[in-house]
Enzyme design. Structure first.
Site, short mmCIF file in Angstrom:
data_model
loop_
_atom_site.label_atom_id
_atom_site.label_comp_id
_atom_site.label_asym_id
_atom_site.label_seq_id
_atom_site.Cartn_x
_atom_site.Cartn_y
_atom_site.Cartn_z
N LEU A 1 0.84 -1.20 0.00
CA LEU A 1 0.00 0.00 0.00
C LEU A 1 0.87 1.25 0.00
CD1 LEU A 1 -2.72 -1.02 2.64
CD2 LEU A 1 -2.83 -1.19 0.14
N GLY B 1 3.21 -9.13 6.67
CA GLY B 1 3.73 -8.15 7.61
C GLY B 1 3.40 -6.74 7.18
N GLY B 2 3.06 -5.89 8.15
CA GLY B 2 2.76 -4.50 7.83
C GLY B 2 1.67 -4.39 6.78
N ASP B 3 1.97 -3.63 5.74
CA ASP B 3 1.00 -3.44 4.64
C ASP B 3 1.41 -4.24 3.41
OD1 ASP B 3 3.24 -1.76 4.40
OD2 ASP B 3 2.23 -0.48 2.95
N GLU B 4 2.13 -5.32 3.62
CA GLU B 4 2.61 -6.14 2.51
C GLU B 4 1.78 -7.41 2.38
OE1 GLU B 4 6.68 -6.61 3.71
OE2 GLU B 4 7.33 -4.96 2.43
#
Length: 243
Positions: free
Chosen positions: A104, A145-148
Site C-alpha cells: 500500500l 507483515g505491515g502493509d505487505e
C-alpha cells in the site's frame, strides 16, 4: 494411554458379545445371568465408543483450531507468514506459479498521522477486498507483515497474472471510509513467474523488487520481473490523484 485403554475395553466388550451371540445361535443358550452381563457389557461398550468418538472429534477440532491460529493473520484473517511457509513446503517442485507482491502507498504516513487504529482498519478493509481473489487450490492470499500482501496463483502465466494484478489494483485503489476519515489509498504490485524448479526466496525477492520499481512510476501500477524489470504502467481510476 487413555484412548488405547478405551479402545481395548470396547474391543473386549464387542468380542464378548460376539462369542455369546454365536453360542446362542448354535444352541448353547447362556444362563440369564450371563445374558444380563452380556447386555450390560454391550451397553457399556456403546457408551465407551460414543465417548471415544466424541473425544476424537474434540481433538480434531482443537487441532484444526490451533492450525488456524498458527496459519492465519489475526487482523485480516488472511494466511500469514507461517501459512506461506506451509504453502511452500507443500508446493510441487516444478509447478508454474505467479507471485504478486502488493504494497500500500503512504501507509506509514497514515499510521503516523492518524494512529495505528486507523491503519489497522485500512488493513482490514484491504484484506477483505483481497479475499474475493482467493480461489481454493488455485490462488492463495497472504499478509506477510505491515502493509505487505502476497498473492500466489497456481498454473498462471504472465498474461493471466497481469490481468489479475489489474483487477486487484482496480479494487484496492479507491476511497476508504475509516470511521470519520475518508482516505484515498492506492497500491503497487510486483509480479514474477516461476521458471523450472520452485525457489521461494528468489520468487519473493523478484516480486518485491518489481513492486518497488512499480512504486517509482507512481500509484496504482504494477511491474513484471522478466530477465530484469519490465515496467508496465496501469491506468487505474483515481491513480493520478495525489498520494
Amino acid at each position: 494411554m487413555r484412548t488405547s485403554l478405551i479402545i481395548l475395553m470396547a474391543s473386549s466388550g464387542l468380542g464378548g458379545m460376539h462369542l455369546l451371540g454365536r453360542g446362542a445361535v448354535t444352541g448353547l443358550q447362556p444362563a440369564s445371568g450371563s445374558l444380563f452381563f452380556a447386555l450390560a457389557l454391550y451397553s457399556l461398550t456403546l457408551t465407551l465408543l460414543l465417548l471415544l468418538f466424541t473425544r476424537v472429534r474434540q481433538v480434531l477440532a482443537e487441532r484444526d483450531q490451533l492450525k488456524e491460529l498458527a496459519y492465519r493473520d489475526s487482523l485480516t484473517s488472511l494466511f500469514n507468514k507461517n501459512g506461506m511457509d506451509h504453502f511452500w513446503e507443500h508446493c510441487k517442485p516444478n509447478e508454474q506459479l505467479a507471485v504478486l507482491y502488493l504494497d500500500l502507498n503512504r501507509f506509514k504516513s497514515i499510521n503516523d498521522k492518524l494512529g495505528h487504529h486507523v491503519g489497522d482498519l485500512l488493513l482490514q478493509a484491504v484484506g477483505g477486498t483481497l479475499k474475493q481473489f482467493s480461489s481454493k487450490g488455485k490462488r492463495h492470499i497472504f499478509r506477510i507483515g505491515g502493509d505487505e500482501f502476497v498473492i500466489i496463483a497456481k498454473r498462471c502465466g504472465r498474461k493471466e497474472a497481469e490481468q489479475l494484478a489489474l483487477r486487484i489494483l482496480e479494487k484496492t485503489t479507491r476511497n476508504y471510509q475509516l470511521e470519520r476519515y475518508e482516505l484515498f489509498v492506492s497500491a503497487s504490485i510486483g509480479i514474477t513467474i516461476s521458471q523450472g524448479r520452485i525457489d521461494s526466496a528468489r520468487l519473493l525477492k523478484e516480486a518485491d523488487s518489481a513492486m518497488y520499481h512499480a512504486k517509482q512510476l507512481g500509484s496504482g501500477r504494477y511491474a513484471v520481473h522478466k530477465q530484469g524489470i519490465v515496467i508496465q504502467p496501469v491506468n487505474v481510476l483515481g491513480s493520478s490523484r495525489a498520494n
